[in-house]
Design an enzyme around this catalytic site. Structure first.
Site, PDB file in Angstrom:
ATOM      1  CB  SER A   1       7.499-101.430  24.914  1.00  0.00           C
ATOM      2  OG  SER A   1       8.030-101.910  26.107  1.00  0.00           O
TER       3      SER A   1
ATOM      4  CG  ASP B   1      11.871-106.865  24.162  1.00  0.00           C
ATOM      5  OD1 ASP B   1      10.990-107.586  24.660  1.00  0.00           O
ATOM      6  OD2 ASP B   1      11.675-105.681  23.872  1.00  0.00           O
TER       7      ASP B   1
ATOM      8  CG  HIS C   1       7.474-106.601  24.841  1.00  0.00           C
ATOM      9  ND1 HIS C   1       8.729-106.066  24.704  1.00  0.00           N
ATOM     10  CD2 HIS C   1       6.690-105.598  25.323  1.00  0.00           C
ATOM     11  CE1 HIS C   1       8.710-104.802  25.091  1.00  0.00           C
ATOM     12  NE2 HIS C   1       7.480-104.495  25.477  1.00  0.00           N
TER      13      HIS C   1
END
Lengths: 85, 665
Positions: free
Chosen positions: B445, B34, B109
């Protein structure tokens, strides 16, 4: 160089377990296409040598095409961009 | 997260659930590919964790504001970054002024997904007062190995874009397979057109991961509710859709006549006491969407709440732009709130939480408009609320990408759904939307690390289960009904009952997945069968699997791959499909089949009972499906369920009849 871009050269499962030998074999393979080991080292981005075999290198379309015709190569894939979701 | 694990039946207070039976995932390593990690987040504290698992062979790299000695601990046991692919592809130097040249997460994220999968317990967390509670990941005792491959790049014109290069992603796979991760979580996807497996870096990396017993969990994508948008479709991947959960943050709209409606808004500001409510007539009443056409008179709007109708519909971006423009106009004119009436099937777009921008459907909007028309001094009061529990229906999220699978229609995708809307988890302190180190985010996600966390719990309980067995356990036990017992809906135009193309087997049910009774397992031979069915040549397959392979002259059927689903995209003549199940429950057990037949088909199972004992653990059966009608149809859905009185092992059936060769989509 202006016409080259990163490609992934996928060779499948590792043919042996020694990562150093595998990386050497990737350089050798690339050198057969680009003409020298020095240039191969320069163009190499990654050697994939632990989970599977292959490498990423900066290649022209014609170099990518020549590599894809080698019997040891499964696929040559142009680098692409992913998005987080 | 503060709610989703309770919603999934894993409250940490309950000593009997699989969270405790699995020691909260202790000993399992989750690799997260990620945008990196913010290691100082309290969610990554290692209090109470034992030594680093002995099978870990990876490293922590130091770099820009990242010190391996300080920032890695018994929770974050590995942290690396890969950027060479992106750099070399870019040619000229990348502008990384908004980045850390290390595994440190500038975007937020990766921190969010990692903490959702395996964050430690942190008490007293909320987002601006919303979602207050104790926050934790799915497997709080699992360890994290971070592979940063996504980078904030400042492009010409000062646009900040997040770039993840496939060469870097594949290097992360390569290293993770060496390092000893047990699960890989990738909240990353591609857009249509998708590539065949050997042209797809994530499919290649995950194939070799699965061959080594590592489960790979990937996002289905955020291109819903359009059909055939699901990504990461290789059959060895667990592909995750996103659902809502039993929590919402509506804002109540109380009119001067005491009527109260609820609208969608993540409004966290103070209550707006009774303020004047206006409906500005448009300069151009024919203008599409209306919102953009607002020309607001400051003296008319200052201190008031504005009602608005938009006719823009169908595209999240277009709706977002329309509402953003309206919001800017209202704020500019000194308004104190905005109520936007929009098509009910469209996605509720999240906006700045400090200003009330409340989205309602046309029905509520019209009632508010009638109230304005009926009184000389219309008033409205706006107040944020939080709802938790049964009255809320659970839905597949609007944005969640849908099947059928555009590469291999006979392979059902997505596989499973998990909460992915308004998920509260840790973020980077560089994230402009953080609040106390945490933020709400939505997307597949967010649903993906939920499943990765659950896989870690299953791995801890059943270390010998293959990735295919784990996938089967998840799919066959998933919820098709919400907590209320009513069927799950799918958001979209229009809202409808969810089917396997929306959520695969259903919403993940961790407790049942830990004890599925039977599993549909796939080994190396099954994957070779798939590669042969997909027309890969013998030499490619031989290289990919490192085993001399000659595909049979009669091409194997993809339908016979031993997956926990059956999808027939073109049924015309009767077809017989093979499956085998392995008993992972009590050795002496008898399972009987029940079929929920897809409309217009006849389905039979042979044998209709499976008898297992201490020597018979695996049994084969066949399913024969034939069409009643002889015409092209869309997909109809059903299921095949094996039951032994304790377990229900259900797989989805999806059948489309095709008698004339043209596209009926």
């Amino acid at each position: 160089a202006a016409n080259s871009r990163v490609h992934i050269v996928y060779l499948g499962e590792r043919q042996h377990d020694n990562p150093k030998l595998l990386t050497d074999s990737h350089h050798d393979l690339l050198a057969t296409i680009v003409g020298s080991k020095e240039l191969a080292s320069e163009l190499m981005v990654y050697s994939y040598r632990h989970g599977f075999s292959g490498f990423a290198a900066k290649l022209t379309e014609s170099q990518a095409q020549k590599l894809s015709e080698l019997p040891s190569v499964v696929r040559v894939i142009p680098n692409s961009l992913h998005k987080l979701q | 997260t503060t709610r989703s694990w309770d919603f999934l039946g894993l409250p940490s207070q309950s000593p009997s659930n699989i969270l405790h039976k699995s020691s909260m995932g202790d000993g399992v390593i989750i690799g997260v590919i990620d945008s990196g990690i913010w290691p100082e987040s309290k969610s990554f504290n290692h209090n109470g964790l034992g030594p680093v698992p002995s099978h870990w062979k990876g490293i922590c790299e130091s770099g820009d504001r990242s010190n391996a000695t300080i920032h890695c601990n018994r929770k974050i046991i590995g942290a690396r970054r890969f950027i060479d692919g992106l750099r070399k592809e870019h040619g000229k130097p990348l502008n990384l002024s908004a980045e850390f040249l290390s595994s440190r997460d500038a975007h937020g994220h990766g921190t969010h997904t990692a903490s959702t999968a395996a964050g430690s317990f942190v008490t007293n967390v909320s987002y601006k007062g919303l979602g207050h509670g104790t926050i934790k990941g799915g497997a709080p005792n699992a360890r994290l190995a971070i592979y940063k491959v996504c980078w904030n790049v400042l492009e010409d014109g000062n646009a900040l874009v997040l770039r993840c290069s496939s060469a870097d992603v594949l290097k992360a796979f390569d290293e993770a397979l060496h390092d000893g991760v047990d699960v890989l979580s990738l909240s990353i996807g591609s857009s249509i057109p998708l590539e065949q497996e050997v042209h797809d870096d994530i499919a290649i990396g995950s194939f070799h991961a699965v061959a080594r017993g590592i489960t790979v969990v990937c996002a289905a994508g955020n291109h819903g509710p359009l059909a055939e948008t699901v990504s990461n479709t290789a059959p060895w991947i667990i592909t995750v859709a996103a659902s809502t959960m039993d929590r919402s943050f509506p804002t109540s709209i109380t009119l001067g006549n005491n009527k109260t409606f609820l609208g969608q808004a993540m409004f966290t500001g103070p209550e707006i006491g009774f303020a004047s409510l206006i409906y500005p007539e448009l300069d151009d009443p024919t203008a599409d969407g209306g919102c953009q056409s607002l020309s607001l008179d400051k003296t008319m709007v200052a201190g008031k709440v504005v009602l608005y109708f938009t006719r823009v519909s169908g595209s999240t971006a277009a709706i977002g732009t329309a509402i953003t423009n309206a919001l800017a106009a209202v704020i500019e004119a000194g308004g104190v709130g905005l109520i936007v009436a929009k098509n009910p099937s469209d996605f509720s777009v999240p906006f700045n939480e400090d200003f009330p921008c409340i989205q309602v459907d046309y029905e509520i909007g019209t009632q508010i408009l009638f109230y304005i028309r009926s009184t000389r001094f219309p008033l409205v009061k706006l107040r944020p609320k939080t709802f938790i529990g049964k009255p809320l229906s659970v839905k597949v999220a609007y944005f969640s990408s849908r099947g059928p699978n555009s590469i291999t229609p006979a392979i059902l995708k997505p596989d499973i759904a998990a909460p992915g809307v308004n998920i509260l988890a840790a973020t980077s302190l560089r994230d402009p939307l953080w609040e106390g180190g945490y933020r709400m985010e939505s997307g597949t996600s967010m649903s993906t690390p939920h499943v990765a966390g659950i896989v870690a719990l299953l791995k801890a309980m059943h270390p010998n289960w293959s990735p295919a067995a784990i996938k089967s356990a998840l799919v066959t036990t998933a919820w098709r009904n919400g907590p209320s017992g009513l069927p799950i809906f799918a958001e979209g135009s229009s809202q409808k009952l969810a089917n396997p193309f929306d959520f695969g087997g259903g919403i993940v049910n961790p407790s049942e997945a830990a004890d599925p009774g039977l599993v549909y397992d796939v080994g190396k031979a099954g994957y070779i069968q798939y590669l042969c069915a997909m027309d890969y040549n013998n030499s490619d397959i031989t290289r990919v699997v490192k085993q001399n392979t000659t595909c049979p002259i009669k091409k194997p059927s993809i339908l016979d791959m031993n997956l926990p689903s059956i999808t027939i995209p073109n049924l015309n003549n009767p077809i017989t499909i093979e499956r085998s199940v392995t008993n992972v429950g009590a050795p002496e057990s008898i399972y009987r089949a029940t079929i929920e037949t897809p409309f217009g088909t006849i389905v039979s199972v042979n044998p209709s009972a499976l008898v297992f004992n201490s020597t018979v653990r695996k049994l084969d059966f066949t399913i024969t499906i034939s069409a009643i009608h002889r015409m092209n149809t869309g997909y109809y859905f059903g299921s095949l369920c094996w039951a032994d009185g304790v377990h229900l092992v259900r797989i989805p059936l999806s059948v489309r009849t095709v008698f004339a060769p043209y596209d009926e989509n």
